[in-house]
Design a protein around this motif. Structure first.
Motif, PDB file in Angstrom:
ATOM      1  N   LYS A  27       0.825  -1.215   0.000  1.00 28.34           N
ATOM      2  CA  LYS A  27       0.000   0.000   0.000  1.00 28.34           C
ATOM      3  C   LYS A  27       0.858   1.263   0.000  1.00 28.34           C
ATOM      4  N   VAL A  28       1.984   1.182  -0.743  1.00 29.84           N
ATOM      5  CA  VAL A  28       2.869   2.322  -0.986  1.00 29.84           C
ATOM      6  C   VAL A  28       2.917   2.478  -2.499  1.00 29.84           C
ATOM      7  N   SER A  29       2.843   3.707  -2.996  1.00 31.23           N
ATOM      8  CA  SER A  29       2.785   3.890  -4.451  1.00 31.23           C
ATOM      9  C   SER A  29       4.036   3.344  -5.131  1.00 31.23           C
ATOM     10  N   LYS A  30       3.824   2.830  -6.349  1.00 35.04           N
ATOM     11  CA  LYS A  30       4.966   2.261  -7.069  1.00 35.04           C
ATOM     12  C   LYS A  30       5.982   3.332  -7.435  1.00 35.04           C
ATOM     13  N   SER A  31       5.535   4.556  -7.677  1.00 36.64           N
ATOM     14  CA  SER A  31       6.492   5.620  -7.981  1.00 36.64           C
ATOM     15  C   SER A  31       7.364   5.931  -6.761  1.00 36.64           C
ATOM     16  N   TYR A  32       6.772   5.896  -5.572  1.00 29.70           N
ATOM     17  CA  TYR A  32       7.543   6.161  -4.355  1.00 29.70           C
ATOM     18  C   TYR A  32       8.550   5.031  -4.113  1.00 29.70           C
ATOM     19  N   ILE A  33       8.113   3.789  -4.297  1.00 24.24           N
ATOM     20  CA  ILE A  33       9.019   2.646  -4.150  1.00 24.24           C
ATOM     21  C   ILE A  33      10.153   2.757  -5.158  1.00 24.24           C
ATOM     22  N   SER A  34       9.821   3.073  -6.389  1.00 25.86           N
ATOM     23  CA  SER A  34      10.843   3.231  -7.421  1.00 25.86           C
ATOM     24  C   SER A  34      11.839   4.324  -7.044  1.00 25.86           C
ATOM     25  N   ASN A  35      11.335   5.444  -6.519  1.00 21.42           N
ATOM     26  CA  ASN A  35      12.228   6.523  -6.091  1.00 21.42           C
ATOM     27  C   ASN A  35      13.144   6.099  -4.950  1.00 21.42           C
ATOM     28  N   ILE A  36      12.635   5.301  -4.036  1.00 15.45           N
ATOM     29  CA  ILE A  36      13.473   4.794  -2.943  1.00 15.45           C
ATOM     30  C   ILE A  36      14.552   3.873  -3.513  1.00 15.45           C
ATOM     31  N   GLU A  37      14.140   2.931  -4.346  1.00 20.96           N
ATOM     32  CA  GLU A  37      15.084   1.954  -4.898  1.00 20.96           C
ATOM     33  C   GLU A  37      16.167   2.617  -5.749  1.00 20.96           C
ATOM     34  N   ARG A  38      15.823   3.680  -6.462  1.00 18.18           N
ATOM     35  CA  ARG A  38      16.787   4.364  -7.334  1.00 18.18           C
ATOM     36  C   ARG A  38      17.611   5.405  -6.585  1.00 18.18           C
ATOM     37  N   LYS A  54       7.281  -4.947   6.571  1.00 16.83           N
ATOM     38  CA  LYS A  54       6.233  -5.940   6.850  1.00 16.83           C
ATOM     39  C   LYS A  54       5.930  -6.761   5.602  1.00 16.83           C
ATOM     40  N   THR A  55       5.821  -6.102   4.470  1.00 12.73           N
ATOM     41  CA  THR A  55       5.541  -6.799   3.212  1.00 12.73           C
ATOM     42  C   THR A  55       6.685  -7.738   2.834  1.00 12.73           C
ATOM     43  N   LEU A  56       7.907  -7.308   3.106  1.00 15.13           N
ATOM     44  CA  LEU A  56       9.085  -8.139   2.797  1.00 15.13           C
ATOM     45  C   LEU A  56       9.358  -9.191   3.868  1.00 15.13           C
ATOM     46  N   GLU A  57       8.598  -9.122   4.968  1.00 11.01           N
ATOM     47  CA  GLU A  57       8.724 -10.064   6.084  1.00 11.01           C
ATOM     48  C   GLU A  57      10.115 -10.029   6.701  1.00 11.01           C
ATOM     49  N   VAL A  58      10.609  -8.800   6.923  1.00 13.30           N
ATOM     50  CA  VAL A  58      11.900  -8.604   7.590  1.00 13.30           C
ATOM     51  C   VAL A  58      11.719  -7.556   8.681  1.00 13.30           C
ATOM     52  N   PRO A  59      12.578  -7.579   9.696  1.00 17.64           N
ATOM     53  CA  PRO A  59      12.512  -6.520  10.708  1.00 17.64           C
ATOM     54  C   PRO A  59      12.857  -5.174  10.075  1.00 17.64           C
ATOM     55  N   LEU A  60      12.236  -4.119  10.544  1.00 13.28           N
ATOM     56  CA  LEU A  60      12.489  -2.778  10.035  1.00 13.28           C
ATOM     57  C   LEU A  60      13.978  -2.449  10.058  1.00 13.28           C
ATOM     58  N   GLU A  61      14.660  -2.857  11.098  1.00 12.18           N
ATOM     59  CA  GLU A  61      16.086  -2.562  11.245  1.00 12.18           C
ATOM     60  C   GLU A  61      16.919  -3.087  10.085  1.00 12.18           C
ATOM     61  N   GLU A  62      16.452  -4.152   9.450  1.00 13.43           N
ATOM     62  CA  GLU A  62      17.202  -4.732   8.336  1.00 13.43           C
ATOM     63  C   GLU A  62      17.243  -3.800   7.119  1.00 13.43           C
ATOM     64  N   LEU A  63      16.280  -2.909   7.020  1.00 20.00           N
ATOM     65  CA  LEU A  63      16.227  -1.988   5.881  1.00 20.00           C
ATOM     66  C   LEU A  63      17.020  -0.712   6.108  1.00 20.00           C
ATOM     67  N   LEU A  64      17.374  -0.436   7.335  1.00 19.68           N
ATOM     68  CA  LEU A  64      18.088   0.800   7.647  1.00 19.68           C
ATOM     69  C   LEU A  64      19.522   0.728   7.141  1.00 19.68           C
ATOM     70  N   PRO A  65      20.106   1.894   6.830  1.00 19.98           N
ATOM     71  CA  PRO A  65      21.456   1.893   6.260  1.00 19.98           C
ATOM     72  C   PRO A  65      22.515   1.341   7.208  1.00 19.98           C
ATOM     73  N   TYR A  66      22.308   1.492   8.505  1.00 22.33           N
ATOM     74  CA  TYR A  66      23.198   0.867   9.485  1.00 22.33           C
ATOM     75  C   TYR A  66      22.412   0.666  10.764  1.00 22.33           C
ATOM     76  N   ARG A  67      22.880  -0.257  11.571  1.00 25.68           N
ATOM     77  CA  ARG A  67      22.196  -0.566  12.823  1.00 25.68           C
ATOM     78  C   ARG A  67      22.787   0.245  13.955  1.00 25.68           C
TER      79      ARG A  67
END
Length: 77
Positions: A27-38, A54-67
């Protein structure tokens, strides 16, 4: 060190999801996801990051640039 966008792209592809499918599930726009990925959007909100994690089934911390406690990149701004 991988960026937020690089981590999200790798995990999304690993789950076999297109950007369109990922957008619908998270439930996040594809343009926003694309902007994040790029790397266009470098600082997405924690609410959006939580939805993606949540959608990727990983802890939020795993997506952060560093822990917490890790050394940030010297060139990070």
């Amino acid at each position: 060190m991988a960026t937020i966008g690089e981590k999200i792209r790798v995990l999304r592809i690993g789950k076999g999801l297109s950007v369109n499918e990922f957008a619908k599930l998270s439930k996040v726009s594809k343009s926003y996801i694309s902007n994040i990925e790029r790397g266009v959007q470098k600082n997405p909100s924690l609410i959006v990051m939580g939805k993606l994690a949540k959608t990727l089934e990983v802890p939020l911390e795993e997506l952060l640039p560093y822990r917490w406690g890790d050394e940030p990149e010297k060139n990070a701004k």
